[in-house]
Design a protein around this motif. Structure first.
Motif, mmCIF file in Angstrom:
data_model
loop_
_atom_site.group_PDB
_atom_site.id
_atom_site.type_symbol
_atom_site.label_atom_id
_atom_site.label_comp_id
_atom_site.label_asym_id
_atom_site.label_seq_id
_atom_site.Cartn_x
_atom_site.Cartn_y
_atom_site.Cartn_z
ATOM 1 N N PRO A 20 5.653 37.128 48.559
ATOM 2 C CA PRO A 20 5.957 36.699 47.189
ATOM 3 C C PRO A 20 7.436 36.577 46.911
ATOM 4 N N ARG A 21 8.290 37.093 47.835
ATOM 5 C CA ARG A 21 9.727 36.981 47.603
ATOM 6 C C ARG A 21 10.296 35.649 48.082
ATOM 7 N N ALA A 22 9.525 34.915 48.848
ATOM 8 C CA ALA A 22 10.031 33.667 49.420
ATOM 9 C C ALA A 22 10.410 32.638 48.352
ATOM 10 N N PRO A 23 9.606 32.424 47.315
ATOM 11 C CA PRO A 23 10.013 31.425 46.297
ATOM 12 C C PRO A 23 11.343 31.762 45.639
ATOM 13 N N PHE A 24 11.622 33.059 45.436
ATOM 14 C CA PHE A 24 12.886 33.437 44.808
ATOM 15 C C PHE A 24 14.070 33.126 45.724
ATOM 16 N N ALA A 25 13.855 33.301 47.041
ATOM 17 C CA ALA A 25 14.926 32.964 47.973
ATOM 18 C C ALA A 25 15.205 31.468 47.952
ATOM 19 N N MET A 34 13.143 47.779 51.580
ATOM 20 C CA MET A 34 14.083 46.783 51.087
ATOM 21 C C MET A 34 15.380 46.894 51.866
ATOM 22 N N THR A 35 15.997 45.787 52.152
ATOM 23 C CA THR A 35 17.237 45.749 52.919
ATOM 24 C C THR A 35 18.407 45.343 52.055
ATOM 25 N N GLY A 36 18.309 45.475 50.774
ATOM 26 C CA GLY A 36 19.373 45.110 49.853
ATOM 27 C C GLY A 36 18.787 44.891 48.477
ATOM 28 N N PRO A 37 19.637 44.753 47.474
ATOM 29 C CA PRO A 37 19.116 44.483 46.129
ATOM 30 C C PRO A 37 18.243 43.235 46.138
ATOM 31 N N LEU A 38 17.076 43.330 45.541
ATOM 32 C CA LEU A 38 16.156 42.213 45.462
ATOM 33 C C LEU A 38 16.492 41.403 44.213
ATOM 34 N N LEU A 39 16.987 40.181 44.409
ATOM 35 C CA LEU A 39 17.385 39.311 43.305
ATOM 36 C C LEU A 39 16.238 38.362 42.990
ATOM 37 N N LEU A 40 15.663 38.524 41.816
ATOM 38 C CA LEU A 40 14.532 37.708 41.393
ATOM 39 C C LEU A 40 15.011 36.761 40.295
ATOM 40 N N GLY A 41 15.400 35.563 40.704
ATOM 41 C CA GLY A 41 15.824 34.553 39.735
ATOM 42 C C GLY A 41 14.626 33.890 39.088
ATOM 43 N N VAL A 42 14.588 33.897 37.775
ATOM 44 C CA VAL A 42 13.397 33.452 37.066
ATOM 45 C C VAL A 42 13.769 32.396 36.028
ATOM 46 N N ARG A 43 12.749 31.817 35.504
ATOM 47 C CA ARG A 43 12.886 31.026 34.288
ATOM 48 C C ARG A 43 12.400 31.900 33.132
ATOM 49 N N HIS A 44 13.249 32.107 32.160
ATOM 50 C CA HIS A 44 12.858 32.936 31.032
ATOM 51 C C HIS A 44 11.610 32.351 30.363
ATOM 52 N N HIS A 45 10.664 33.208 30.057
ATOM 53 C CA HIS A 45 9.406 32.840 29.417
ATOM 54 C C HIS A 45 8.557 31.931 30.311
ATOM 55 N N GLY A 46 8.660 32.085 31.620
ATOM 56 C CA GLY A 46 7.837 31.297 32.531
ATOM 57 C C GLY A 46 6.684 32.122 33.065
ATOM 58 N N PRO A 47 5.420 31.741 32.825
ATOM 59 C CA PRO A 47 4.291 32.540 33.311
ATOM 60 C C PRO A 47 4.204 32.591 34.828
ATOM 61 N N GLY A 48 4.564 31.467 35.491
ATOM 62 C CA GLY A 48 4.579 31.499 36.946
ATOM 63 C C GLY A 48 5.613 32.479 37.474
ATOM 64 N N SER A 49 6.804 32.481 36.858
ATOM 65 C CA SER A 49 7.826 33.442 37.241
ATOM 66 C C SER A 49 7.356 34.866 36.986
ATOM 67 N N GLU A 100 4.423 38.051 26.276
ATOM 68 C CA GLU A 100 3.604 38.711 27.281
ATOM 69 C C GLU A 100 3.805 38.083 28.653
ATOM 70 N N PHE A 101 4.112 36.786 28.677
ATOM 71 C CA PHE A 101 4.287 36.066 29.937
ATOM 72 C C PHE A 101 5.754 35.931 30.346
ATOM 73 N N SER A 102 6.654 36.664 29.686
ATOM 74 C CA SER A 102 8.063 36.621 30.059
ATOM 75 C C SER A 102 8.296 37.512 31.278
ATOM 76 N N PRO A 103 8.993 37.043 32.303
ATOM 77 C CA PRO A 103 9.248 37.883 33.485
ATOM 78 C C PRO A 103 9.940 39.196 33.132
ATOM 79 N N GLU A 104 10.844 39.177 32.153
ATOM 80 C CA GLU A 104 11.537 40.408 31.773
ATOM 81 C C GLU A 104 10.556 41.448 31.233
ATOM 82 N N TRP A 105 9.620 41.001 30.393
ATOM 83 C CA TRP A 105 8.634 41.937 29.837
ATOM 84 C C TRP A 105 7.736 42.488 30.940
ATOM 85 N N VAL A 134 16.565 43.115 40.658
ATOM 86 C CA VAL A 134 17.241 42.509 39.513
ATOM 87 C C VAL A 134 16.412 41.313 39.048
ATOM 88 N N VAL A 135 16.061 41.306 37.782
ATOM 89 C CA VAL A 135 15.339 40.183 37.177
ATOM 90 C C VAL A 135 16.288 39.500 36.205
#
Length: 770
Positions: A151-156, A1-16, A76-81, A201-202
């Motif tokens: 898999p990090r590309a969508p978050f970017a 990793m070259t820095g903190p990985l920021l994973l921006g999600v939609r809460h309760h999103g199964p795809g996220s 169960e499908f929440s990214p945080e969980w 970071v999620v």
């Protein structure tokens, strides 16, 4: 990793959630940071417990004011969980980095008072992409997206889109987010110093630009300076799919948690598996659904997705396909599918080792011992109070209701016996807050309910409130609270001189004595108080019924019914002559012209029902009330009191021809100008009858009074006095046909009336009966 990985999600999103798991597998961070209250760090390890089953929520409450609470729900499908479970399984540090609950609960009121329109980030992106539905846009670009090589590309890409939105809309109307993001940046700096770049970071995608941007430490400290603070406690509590639709905690509500859970858990062919679930549900409800229906519904969903330019069928396409193929175009079964599958009735579970107030632990022990498991799905519970387990369940439910914990709602019992109760149970996550709030009254359900009852008795100002409280204490079996309530009841009853208040209080006391007999509960002292109230009502009721307006008379008529029923329930009422005195009171009310007609009519009816007067006396009272000299409005009120309501007055008129004739004769003599005034009152009276009763009364009035040919000819009121032989014989050929004796093979086998040979009227009908 070259820095903190920021994973921006939609809460309760199964795809996220799937994308977060894939990104963490590639990056392998040493620390996973989650958007949530830092006080929850001590509770993270419980997520690995086998007894922890989502959906669950972090619950934060103010120690001194448990009613002030906040939830952070996770499915169960929440990214945080998913991130929490991944970190625990791979030995990474899992931390929450959002604003502490001690601060967020303190500024809760300020958040509620924030004005201005708020920006919906997903709605803005969906509109820019040409979608009119943010849910459909999210499904197309995230939920149905094929796995990318990185898999990090969508978050970017999502982070870039959010950065543009932040430049356009600023804070988007979420002023408190500036403070939260400042705290998250502080936590991120601290953990980067500890773990280096091996940090992920999620958080909600909206916060990614704030965490990735350049902000000074001094500016962040200035935003956080002087924040209000309270003492807060956190724990895990069960949650439900239905409550995931609420915008609380993370502030992201979803309309279809059951559908999202299916998308997350289905290993492959999600549409085929979903249609199979729907078919299973409909079959369980006795609907004819075959495998061919499932195949055709899958094909139709795919065709609709292609026509609408979508990569895969979404919820809209599957729902349309189910409606057309499995529901035959009807929306009625779709309501069941939405409740059971699209939303779902899933209730999470939390291990016993989770922190909880003592009252919550005692409630859990009682639920286990009584085999009364909390469930998200509403269910009916019928209790037989003669059984120890059911009696214990009843006591628990009544104690919880007294504490304001509405787990169960009492419904009308199907049996008229006093030893049965019916309840409708449904556990809602918010009840955990009610339990924490009720913990200030005691550490056990019994102690808390007792203390709450004693406090309410001391604070009650109305006599009716105290009598109702006494009834609730008896139902909940609170022996220590009853003496306190009884003293308050005796003091208030001695001071209260309002007959209406006394009449309102007596029925509850009578029911209390009745339930005491059934439950074997001591009710010493209640009988004396109830008898004293009844005596004072007998003395004060006649003067109180004089010169009342229409509304006051209607209210007093209700009290009259309640007192009459209560005196009938009081023990030893006959021995003390109380019932005789009450009958004398009704007699005075029935004869006084100063008493409103609705009360006089009701008094006569109660005396007639109790057998205190004969039907001739009732007819005499009615004749006087309906005499030509009586005002039409007062006469109509008398009729309403006598035969109105759900007291069986319609059947009384059906079976007593004289009373019906009096009413009919009075009504036909009312002057036209007065008829329009009394018509609404009469319509209200007779509209309360069942349709069959109204139809019979109309037929009786149409045919007129019965004509008897002799003193021994007892005709049915309103019908002819004798048998019409010609009309009766008309049915005999049909009866013969039913008996297989239609005479087709033997035309001479029928008599002149068409009856089979050897059968007269009586034995023909007897054979039909056999």
């Amino acid at each position: 990793m070259t820095g903190p990985l920021l994973l921006g999600v939609r809460h309760h999103g199964p795809g996220s959630a799937r994308a977060v798991r894939a990104a963490l597998e590639v990056a392998r961070p040493r620390a996973v940071l989650i958007e949530g209250p830092p006080e929850g760090d001590a509770l993270v390890a419980l997520a690995a417990d086998e007894a922890m089953r989502p959906p669950v929520a972090l619950l934060a409450t103010v120690v001194d004011d448990p009613a002030r609470a906040a939830f952070w729900p996770m499915a169960e499908f929440s990214p945080e969980w998913v991130a929490i479970r991944w970190g625990l399984e791979h030995g990474a540090q899992v931390r929450f980095i959002d604003l502490p609950a001690a601060h967020s609960l303190a500024v809760e009121k300020e958040q509620a008072e924030e004005g201005g329109a708020r920006v919906d980030p997903l709605g803005a992106l969906a509109e820019a992409a040409g979608y009119d539905d943010p849910e459909r846009w999210w499904e197309d670009v995230v939920e149905h997206r094929d796995a990318a090589a990185d898999p990090r590309a969508p978050f970017a890409a999502l982070g870039e889109a959010m950065a543009v939105l932040c430049e356009t809309y600023g804070d988007g109307g979420h002023g408190i987010d500036l403070v939260r993001e400042a705290y998250m940046r502080q936590q991120l700096r601290s953990l980067v110093r500890e773990f280096g770049d091996q940090v992920a970071v999620v958080c909600g995608a909206w916060h990614v630009p704030a965490l990735a941007g350049k902000f000074t430490v001094a500016a962040d400290r200035a935003l956080l300076k002087g924040l209000p603070k309270v003492k807060a406690e956190l724990t895990w509590v069960p949650w439900t799919h239905r409550r995931l639709a609420r915008r609380s905690g993370y502030g992201a509500g979803i309309d279809s948690p059951g559908w999202y859970g299916h998308l997350f858990s289905a290993p492959d062919r999600p549409i085929e598996r979903w249609m199979t679930k729907v078919a299973g549900l409909l079959r369980a409800e006795d609907r004819q659904v075959s495998s061919a229906h499932v195949i055709e519904a899958v094909r139709l969903a795919g065709t609709l997705a292609a026509m609408r330019g979508r990569p895969l069928p979404g919820l809209a396409e599957t729902t349309d396909a189910v409606r057309a193929v499995m529901c035959e175009g009807s929306d009625v079964p779709l309501g069941l599918i939405r409740d059971r599958l699209i939303v779902g009735e899933v209730l999470g579970e939390v291990p016993d080792t989770a922190p909880a107030v003592p009252l919550q632990r005692d409630l859990a022990r009682a639920q286990r011992s009584l085999r009364l498991k909390p469930e998200a799905l509403e269910r009916e519970l019928e209790l037989d109070l003669r059984k120890d387990t059911d009696a214990g369940r009843s006591r628990l439910l009544h104690r919880l209701r007294l504490l304001g914990i509405g787990w169960g709602e009492q419904t009308q019992a199907r049996s008229t016996g006093t030893f049965r109760e019916n309840w409708r149970l449904r556990w809602e996550p918010e009840l955990s807050v009610r339990v924490a709030e009720a913990g200030v009254w005691g550490t056990t359900v019994l102690a808390a309910a007792t203390a709450k009852a004693e406090s309410e008795a001391a604070a009650a100002t109305a006599l009716g409130e105290i009598t109702a409280l006494a009834e609730r204490c008896l139902l909940a079996e609170l022996p220590d609270a009853l003496p306190v309530v009884m003293r308050a009841l005796a003091d208030r009853a001695a001071l209260d001189t309002d007959v209406a208040h006394l009449a309102q209080a007596l029925p509850a006391l009578a029911r209390t004595l009745r339930y005491g007999d059934v439950r074997g509960t001591t009710t010493a002292g209640l009988t004396e108080v109830a008898a004293g109230l009844a005596e004072r009502i007998c003395v004060g009721l006649p003067p109180a019924c004089a010169a009342l307006d229409a509304d006051g008379a209607a209210e007093m008529r209700t009290h009259l019914d309640g007192v009459h029923t209560a005196i009938g329930l009081l023990p030893d009422a006959d021995a003390g002559g109380l019932r005789e005195r009450w009958s004398a009171v009704l007699g005075r009310l029935a004869s006084r012209d100063t008493v409103p007609g609705i009360i006089r009519g009701r008094a006569v009816r109660l005396l007639l029902d109790d057998g205190r007067i004969e039907s001739e006396d009732a007819a005499r009272h009615m004749g006087l009330a309906l005499s030509p000299g009586a005002p039409p409005a007062d006469a109509a009120a008398w009729i309403e009191g006598f035969v109105g309501g759900a007291s069986g007055g319609g059947m009384l008129l059906v079976h007593d021809e004289r009373l019906l004739g009096l009413v009919d004769g009075w009504l036909t003599s009312v002057a036209p100008d007065a008829f329009t005034d009394v018509l609404p009152l009469l319509r209200r009276t007779f509209a309360a009858y069942e349709a069959g009763v109204r139809r019979t009364l109309g037929e009786l009035v149409r045919r007129g009074p019965a004509v008897r040919s002799g003193p021994g000819d007892a005709a049915v009121p309103g019908f002819g006095s004798g048998l019409d032989a010609a009309r009766a014989d008309a049915v005999l050929p049909l009866i013969a046909l039913l008996l297989g004796r239609d005479g087709s093979s033997d035309p001479d086998g029928m008599d002149s009336l068409g009856r089979p040979d050897g059968l007269d009227d009586s034995n023909c009908l007897a054979e039909v009966g056999n």
